[in-house]
Scaffold this active site. Sequence first.
Site, PDB file in Angstrom:
ATOM      1  CG  ASP A 211      29.208  44.694   0.202  1.00  0.00           C
ATOM      2  OD1 ASP A 211      28.018  44.682  -0.137  1.00  0.00           O
ATOM      3  OD2 ASP A 211      29.620  44.200   1.272  1.00  0.00           O
ATOM      4  CD  GLU A 270      25.263  47.983   0.029  1.00  0.00           C
ATOM      5  OE1 GLU A 270      24.222  47.462   0.420  1.00  0.00           O
ATOM      6  OE2 GLU A 270      26.383  47.598   0.402  1.00  0.00           O
TER       7      GLU A 270
HETATM    8  C1  GLC Z   1      25.816  44.439   1.344  1.00  0.00           C
HETATM    9  C2  GLC Z   1      25.322  43.286   0.510  1.00  0.00           C
HETATM   10  C3  GLC Z   1      24.617  42.321   1.417  1.00  0.00           C
HETATM   11  C4  GLC Z   1      25.607  41.802   2.428  1.00  0.00           C
HETATM   12  C5  GLC Z   1      26.271  42.960   3.168  1.00  0.00           C
HETATM   13  C6  GLC Z   1      27.487  42.502   3.903  1.00  0.00           C
HETATM   14  O1  GLC Z   1      24.800  45.173   1.910  1.00  0.00           O
HETATM   15  O2  GLC Z   1      24.526  43.754  -0.528  1.00  0.00           O
HETATM   16  O3  GLC Z   1      24.028  41.255   0.724  1.00  0.00           O
HETATM   17  O4  GLC Z   1      24.974  40.975   3.363  1.00  0.00           O
HETATM   18  O5  GLC Z   1      26.711  43.966   2.295  1.00  0.00           O
HETATM   19  O6  GLC Z   1      28.507  42.205   2.989  1.00  0.00           O
END
Ligand code: GLC
Length: 531
Positions: A211, A270
């Site tokens: 994440d 991500e």
């Molecule tokens: C990422 C997740 C999202 C979350 C954020 C904070 O972007 O995909 O859903 O709110 O991180 O953890």
Amino acid sequence: MSRHASEERRWWQAAVIYQVYPRSFADGDGDGVGDLAGLLARLPYIASLGVDGIWVTPFQPSPQVDQGYDVSDYCGVDPLFGTMQQFDDLLAAAHALGLRILLDVVPNHCSSEHPLFRAAVAAGPGSLERELFHFEDGPDGDTPPNNWQSVFGGRAWSRADPSSETDLQWYLHLFSPQQPDWNWRNPAVGDYFEGVLRFWFDKGVDGLRVDVAHALVKAEGLPDAASTTTVTDGLRSNAQVSDQEEVHEVYRRWRRVAASYSPERVLVGEVNLEPARAARYTRHDELHQAFAYAFVKLRWDAEAWAAVGTDLEVGRREHGAPPTWALENHDVVRSATRFGGGERGALRARAGLLAILGLPGGAYIYQGQELTLPEVDVPLEARVDPMWTRGGVSRDGARVPLPWTVAPDNAFGFSPSGAAEPWLPAPAEWGSRSVEAHQQDGGSTLHLVIAALELRKQLFEKEVLQPDDGGTWRVEDGGLLVCERNDQFLVAVAMGEGSVRLPAGDVVVSSSPLTAEGLLPPDAAAWVLRG
Ligand code: GLC
């Protein structure tokens, strides 16, 4: 090493993974929230699609302020979702069905209920406990240490103890105040997370989705950001808040951990940065994959797809890491709506999905994308996303529980009979978009996805497709987007207003029937085998 063994080691390069958002997938225990029991019961459905594995978003213990992305125990299962025994059963069942399992790890921040954060607040200014997070003094009790803004809206700092007259420290949270950021410049944080990785890898989990992978390390000294808007706009590399050189050391260490397992575990990031910066996270000794985030944000625009597609080639050419395609996830507006909504939006979403399944690299399908679900306009009073309450943007519309049955009973088959109301309400027409409705219609997107994935497998077996194929992008007259994968195979998408002639070759699958003249109609995609 035999060819088979080396392919096995690189399975992720061409894998298609189905993203499960467990709260909204299937409710096994009848509390209106999806869970591991529901997922276990529906695993055969996922296997029947022909995907290689699943990525399950967080189910670890959490106060659920950000629907599980506020983790209070990285190595447990929240009772809302089930038990560790159920997780172990899920893992075994998935492996028995030939599905790999990737979990989410959230290393940028934890929950403010995490015991280490609670201990840090209690230990007070100057303590070792506080060094695990970013506790800082501001100029005074009313002014935070710098100008950073939270991604969810408002400032990125909250007071550790607003009622205290002696403890005037603030802590950093790039997301909600209930999600304090870890201090990755403290080696103890790295050690802690290595333990988390090993815990899940030791269980046999096949990989982790990381994440907010680009944001873990902040600029030394936490200087003011040049502009407060770039703090929240992840796509631009931000010199103060994210994309620091030192973050790459974290992934070098994680890659060593992943590679120490057999088979090697996989890390997919991500990485919400422009393609050239994101590619640096997939150098040979870092993450295996980074989501093509620039792609997730695209609209129906051939020039833009070609430009981003070309940019994404950087990672493959320079670092040997093919792109990882995704058009949807739980954070973005569903593609059927993003691509214009209504009938045309649905056709385009279906075409877009067929296209990414043919592009060189790996691909992720977000649950419901195989049903061409649109974004739901969730009633204001039902919205729960913290981004809505703090920032006025709601992601709830992409998270509505999946419809399984045509009949509306039990939230369209999402829950067992007698269950509580689902955590987000479904729209009245949900049944016509359900799994059951798609199964009954031979021309549905669900059937198209199954056929495309079967064909994809065959083309790999025949070595028409290779895991390390490149992609040469162009836009032809009439708005025909073309990605040539190699000299035998190309993907074409009709993104203009009229029907268009395809490059010479055999159309092996298309998202809409060709016209009587053999043209590709607008809002359709095709895979073309060239002689
Ligand atoms: C990422 C997740 C999202 C979350 C954020 C904070 O972007 O995909 O859903 O709110 O991180 O953890």
